[in-house]
Write a protein that holds these residues in place. Structure first.
Motif, PDB file in Angstrom:
ATOM      1  N   PHE A 208       0.853   4.780   8.038  1.00 22.80           N
ATOM      2  CA  PHE A 208       0.542   4.974   6.716  1.00 22.80           C
ATOM      3  C   PHE A 208      -0.720   3.789   6.413  1.00 22.80           C
ATOM      4  O   PHE A 208      -1.583   4.141   5.561  1.00 22.80           O
ATOM      5  N   ASN A 209      -0.749   2.920   7.135  1.00 23.10           N
ATOM      6  CA  ASN A 209      -1.772   2.044   6.836  1.00 23.10           C
ATOM      7  C   ASN A 209      -3.370   2.577   7.374  1.00 23.10           C
ATOM      8  O   ASN A 209      -4.407   1.916   6.743  1.00 23.10           O
TER       9      ASN A 209
ATOM     10  N   ASP B  99      -6.354   7.501   1.403  1.00 25.52           N
ATOM     11  CA  ASP B  99      -6.034   7.557   0.122  1.00 25.52           C
ATOM     12  C   ASP B  99      -4.936   6.651  -0.314  1.00 25.52           C
ATOM     13  O   ASP B  99      -4.336   6.686  -1.591  1.00 25.52           O
ATOM     14  N   THR B 100      -4.666   5.394   0.576  1.00 28.11           N
ATOM     15  CA  THR B 100      -3.897   4.410   0.230  1.00 28.11           C
ATOM     16  C   THR B 100      -3.975   3.743  -1.213  1.00 28.11           C
ATOM     17  O   THR B 100      -5.137   3.433  -1.576  1.00 28.11           O
TER      18      THR B 100
ATOM     19  N   HIS C  16      -1.756  10.651  10.040  1.00 23.54           N
ATOM     20  CA  HIS C  16      -1.248   9.163  10.297  1.00 23.54           C
ATOM     21  C   HIS C  16       0.007   8.847   9.152  1.00 23.54           C
ATOM     22  O   HIS C  16       0.665   8.153   9.559  1.00 23.54           O
ATOM     23  N   CYS C  17      -0.197   9.326   8.225  1.00 22.34           N
ATOM     24  CA  CYS C  17       0.994   8.974   7.258  1.00 22.34           C
ATOM     25  C   CYS C  17       2.254   9.581   7.757  1.00 22.34           C
ATOM     26  O   CYS C  17       3.238   8.839   7.689  1.00 22.34           O
TER      27      CYS C  17
ATOM     28  N   SER D 245       0.707   5.274   0.563  1.00 20.15           N
ATOM     29  CA  SER D 245      -0.111   6.156   0.975  1.00 20.15           C
ATOM     30  C   SER D 245       0.371   7.519   0.631  1.00 20.15           C
ATOM     31  O   SER D 245       1.311   7.596  -0.263  1.00 20.15           O
ATOM     32  N   CYS D 246      -0.647   8.435   0.852  1.00 24.76           N
ATOM     33  CA  CYS D 246      -0.431   9.747   0.398  1.00 24.76           C
ATOM     34  C   CYS D 246       0.865  10.691   1.079  1.00 24.76           C
ATOM     35  O   CYS D 246       1.164  11.501   0.222  1.00 24.76           O
ATOM     36  N   CYS D 247       1.179  10.282   2.154  1.00 20.80           N
ATOM     37  CA  CYS D 247       2.054  10.960   2.787  1.00 20.80           C
ATOM     38  C   CYS D 247       1.981  12.457   3.238  1.00 20.80           C
ATOM     39  O   CYS D 247       2.833  13.023   3.766  1.00 20.80           O
TER      40      CYS D 247
ATOM     41  N   GLY E  26       0.857  -1.308  -0.027  1.00 21.74           N
ATOM     42  CA  GLY E  26       0.197   0.091  -0.024  1.00 21.74           C
ATOM     43  C   GLY E  26       0.896   1.246   0.141  1.00 21.74           C
ATOM     44  O   GLY E  26       1.918   1.318   0.659  1.00 21.74           O
TER      45      GLY E  26
ATOM     46  N   CYS F 199      -4.215   5.563   6.218  1.00 27.47           N
ATOM     47  CA  CYS F 199      -4.435   6.637   5.013  1.00 27.47           C
ATOM     48  C   CYS F 199      -5.625   6.141   4.355  1.00 27.47           C
ATOM     49  O   CYS F 199      -5.662   5.228   3.651  1.00 27.47           O
TER      50      CYS F 199
END
Length: 101
Positions: A18-19, A23-24, A12-13, A6-8, A4, A21
């Motif tokens: 990142f799990n 927008d993953t 959370h990211c 993520s948007c970073c 996955g 997110c």
């Protein structure tokens, strides 16, 4: 590889979760192509070095096994529990093995 991406940008990211997110993007989920290839372009921070003492077969089962262990942990599976496993793919099989263990 972490499958996955993520948007970073979300909190959370940036905090390493990142799990979470929304927008993953995952491999093999349209419009993203799968990763069944000899080479894949992927962010370096989502790639992990394999231990020298693990075979590719063992490494390939780490992700399905982690899903099975997590599911059994969340469901509080114990020796007296009855479970229903739907599916006989890698995740279903290792979830069954985890529940039995």
């Amino acid at each position: 590889m972490e499958p996955g991406i993520s948007c970073c940008h979300f909190l959370h990211c940036k905090g390493g979760s990142f799990n979470l997110c929304p927008d993953t993007k995952f491999f093999a989920t349209p419009p993203v192509h799968g990763s069944l290839a000899n080479q894949v372009v992927h962010p370096a921070d989502l790639c992990f070095k394999l231990p020298d003492n693990m075979s590719l077969e063992e490494v390939a089962m780490c992700e399905p096994l982690s899903v099975g262990v997590h599911a059994c942990h969340r469901a509080n599976v114990n020796a007296e529990a009855n479970v229903l496993i739907l599916g006989a793919g890698p995740i279903g099989l290792v979830t069954m093995l985890t529940a039995r263990a």
